[in-house]
Design an enzyme around this catalytic site. Structure first.
Site, PDB file in Angstrom:
ATOM      1  N   GLU A   8      -6.197   8.439  -7.197  1.00  0.00           N
ATOM      2  CA  GLU A   8      -7.270   8.712  -6.416  1.00  0.00           C
ATOM      3  C   GLU A   8      -6.960  10.009  -5.468  1.00  0.00           C
ATOM      4  O   GLU A   8      -6.113   9.905  -4.661  1.00  0.00           O
ATOM      5  CB  GLU A   8      -7.921   7.472  -5.703  1.00  0.00           C
ATOM      6  CG  GLU A   8      -9.181   7.828  -4.852  1.00  0.00           C
ATOM      7  CD  GLU A   8      -9.386   6.753  -3.843  1.00  0.00           C
ATOM      8  OE1 GLU A   8     -10.304   7.357  -2.730  1.00  0.00           O
ATOM      9  OE2 GLU A   8      -8.558   5.881  -3.756  1.00  0.00           O
ATOM     10  N   SER A  42      -3.153   5.454   5.800  1.00  0.00           N
ATOM     11  CA  SER A  42      -4.112   6.095   5.012  1.00  0.00           C
ATOM     12  C   SER A  42      -4.543   7.527   5.489  1.00  0.00           C
ATOM     13  O   SER A  42      -4.932   7.611   6.699  1.00  0.00           O
ATOM     14  CB  SER A  42      -5.590   5.158   5.042  1.00  0.00           C
ATOM     15  OG  SER A  42      -6.327   5.560   4.129  1.00  0.00           O
ATOM     16  N   LYS A  95      -0.339  10.790   0.757  1.00  0.00           N
ATOM     17  CA  LYS A  95       0.552  10.148  -0.288  1.00  0.00           C
ATOM     18  C   LYS A  95       0.051  10.559  -1.522  1.00  0.00           C
ATOM     19  O   LYS A  95       1.149  10.978  -2.397  1.00  0.00           O
ATOM     20  CB  LYS A  95       0.398   8.549  -0.148  1.00  0.00           C
ATOM     21  CG  LYS A  95       1.109   8.104   1.325  1.00  0.00           C
ATOM     22  CD  LYS A  95       1.082   6.774   1.351  1.00  0.00           C
ATOM     23  CE  LYS A  95      -0.259   6.060   1.245  1.00  0.00           C
ATOM     24  NZ  LYS A  95      -1.345   6.277   2.488  1.00  0.00           N
ATOM     25  N   HIS A 115       0.917  -1.224  -0.082  1.00  0.00           N
ATOM     26  CA  HIS A 115       0.084   0.131   0.039  1.00  0.00           C
ATOM     27  C   HIS A 115       0.834   1.060  -0.049  1.00  0.00           C
ATOM     28  O   HIS A 115       1.488   1.459   1.064  1.00  0.00           O
ATOM     29  CB  HIS A 115      -0.911  -0.072   1.188  1.00  0.00           C
ATOM     30  CG  HIS A 115      -1.647   1.270   1.343  1.00  0.00           C
ATOM     31  ND1 HIS A 115      -2.770   1.558   0.423  1.00  0.00           N
ATOM     32  CD2 HIS A 115      -1.965   2.286   2.405  1.00  0.00           C
ATOM     33  CE1 HIS A 115      -3.310   2.766   0.681  1.00  0.00           C
ATOM     34  NE2 HIS A 115      -2.621   3.177   1.958  1.00  0.00           N
ATOM     35  N   ASP A 159      -1.701   4.006  -4.701  1.00  0.00           N
ATOM     36  CA  ASP A 159      -2.749   3.251  -3.786  1.00  0.00           C
ATOM     37  C   ASP A 159      -2.200   1.642  -3.777  1.00  0.00           C
ATOM     38  O   ASP A 159      -1.812   1.411  -2.589  1.00  0.00           O
ATOM     39  CB  ASP A 159      -4.137   3.215  -4.275  1.00  0.00           C
ATOM     40  CG  ASP A 159      -4.933   2.500  -3.128  1.00  0.00           C
ATOM     41  OD1 ASP A 159      -4.910   3.092  -2.019  1.00  0.00           O
ATOM     42  OD2 ASP A 159      -5.683   1.683  -3.547  1.00  0.00           O
TER      43      ASP A 159
END
EC number: 2.7.11.-
Length: 319
Positions: A205, A158, A162, A141, A180
Site C-alpha cells: 500500500e 504509521s 516504511k 506492524h 503493513d
C-alpha cells in the site's frame, strides 16, 4: 498459534504422501503435536505409555515385525493402536499395509497414508512441516524485506515511510516478503521467521497510489514467501534533542518470542536516502557476523593513536 492441523493439510502440502484408505476422514482428523510415534513396543503388546494422539509412523522394522505375528494377535494390536484420538497411520518405503491395520483404521475412521520415502527422512519432513504450522505466532506492524539474502524487518510509527522505503529497496533489486502486517513464528530456539498474511501476499500500500502488486510490476524475483528475521530497522522521525548512536558501539536488540534480534534505529529526516542507509546497515551487520566490526576497528585505531601520542609526549618532556 495454530492449535491443530488437519490431516488433509498434511497430505496437501507433502506430495510424497498418498491416501490409501479413509479419504473422507482427512478433514475430520486433527494433529495437535509435531511429535511422531514409531509404535515398536506397542506391536509387542505394551501400551502403558502409548501416545495415541500422535501420527503413527510404521517403517520397515515395524511392518516386518508385524508380519511375524499371527493373525489374531496382529488384529488385537492394531485394534488397540487405532483410537478416536489417533490422527492417522503412515507407512513408509511403499511397504505393503497389513489388512488388519486397514480394518482397525476403518472402524475408528482413521486415514491410512503411504509414502515411498525412507522412514527417517519422512519423519523429519513431517516434523518440520508440523513445527512450522503449530509454532507460536503473532503479527507485527511493519515491512519485511530480504536484502542480500538477509531478512530485515522495518518498523516505525504509521506514516514514517516504511512502505515507500521498501518499494525503493525492491527497485534496487531486493525482495519483498510482507507489507503493513508481518506474521511471525518461532522456528526454533534461535530463529524467527516472517511471512505475509495470505490476503496481503505480494501486495503493498503506497499512500497516494493505493494497492500495488509487486510481483506483477517487478517480476517473480522481487518477492519471496518467507524469510528469517535477522535484523530490525526502527525508523523514527528526527528529534534534534535525541542522542543518536553515531559510532555503533551501543548494540541494541528486540525480543521476539524470546529470541533477541539485533535492532538499529535510523532517524528519518528530509533529504536522507533511507533505502541506501538500510542497505548499508544490512551489509554492515553481515560484516559483523563475518568477524569484521568497523566501530571496533575505529576504537582500536583511536586507542593506538592515543597511545602513540602519549609516548611521544613523554619523550618530548624528557628532553
Amino acid at each position: 498459534m495454530v492449535e491443530a492441523v488437519k490431516v488433509s493439510e498434511l497430505v496437501k502440502d507433502l506430495p510424497s504422501l498418498r491416501v490409501v484408505e479413509g479419504k473422507e476422514y482427512l478433514d475430520q482428523k486433527l494433529i495437535n503435536t509435531s511429535d511422531i510415534s514409531r509404535p515398536g513396543l506397542e506391536l509387542t503388546g505394551y501400551f502403558d505409555f502409548y501416545p495415541k494422539n500422535r501420527i503413527q509412523l510404521l517403517g520397515r522394522t515395524e511392518i516386518s515385525y508385524s508380519a511375524r505375528l499371527d493373525h489374531d494377535l496382529r488384529e488385537r494390536v492394531f485394534n488397540k493402536m487405532a483410537t478416536p484420538e489417533t490422527p492417522c497411520f503412515i507407512v513408509s518405503r511403499g511397504l505393503p499395509i497389513p489388512s488388519e491395520m486397514l480394518e482397525a483404521a476403518e472402524k475408528e475412521k482413521i486415514p491410512v497414508l503411504s509414502s515411498n520415502m525412507a522412514t527417517t527422512h519422512l519423519s523429519s519432513v513431517i516434523t518440520q512441516f508440523l513445527d512450522e504450522k503449530l509454532a507460536p505466532r503473532k503479527s507485527i506492524h511493519g515491512v519485511l524485506v530480504e536484502i542480500y539474502g538477509m531478512g530485515v524487518l522495518i518498523i516505525g510509527n504509521s506514516g514514517v515511510g516504511k512502505s515507500e522505503t521498501a518499494l525503493d529497496l525492491v527497485k534496487r533489486g531486493h525482495r519483498l516478503i510482507a507489507d503493513d502486517r508481518v506474521d511471525v513464528y518461532q522456528k526454533d530456539d534461535k530463529t524467527v521467521v516472517g511471512e505475509a498474511p495470505k490476503i496481503l501476499k505480494h501486495l503493498m500500500e503506497i499512500r497516494g497510489i493505493g494497492i500495488i502488486d509487486v510481483m506483477n510490476l517487478f517480476g517473480a524475483g522481487a518477492v519471496k514467501d518467507s524469510t528469517e528475521i535477522q535484523l530490525i530497522i526502527c525508523l523514527q522521525n528526527w528529534d534534534p534533542k535525541a542522542n543518536y548512536d553515531r559510532l555503533g558501539f551501543n548494540e541494541k536488540t528486540r525480543e521476539i518470542f524470546e529470541v533477541d534480534v539485533p535492532q538499529v534505529t535510523v532517524p528519518v529526516k528530509v533529504g536522507r536516502n533511507l533505502a541506501i542507509i538500510i542497505e548499508v546497515a544490512a551489509m554492515n551487520f553481515r560484516a559483523k557476523k563475518m568477524g569484521y566490526d568497523a566501530s571496533q576497528k575505529f576504537e582500536q585505531n583511536l586507542t593506538e593513536l592515543i597511545s602513540d601520542n602519549s609516548k611521544k609526549d613523554e619523550g618530548d618532556s624528557r628532553k
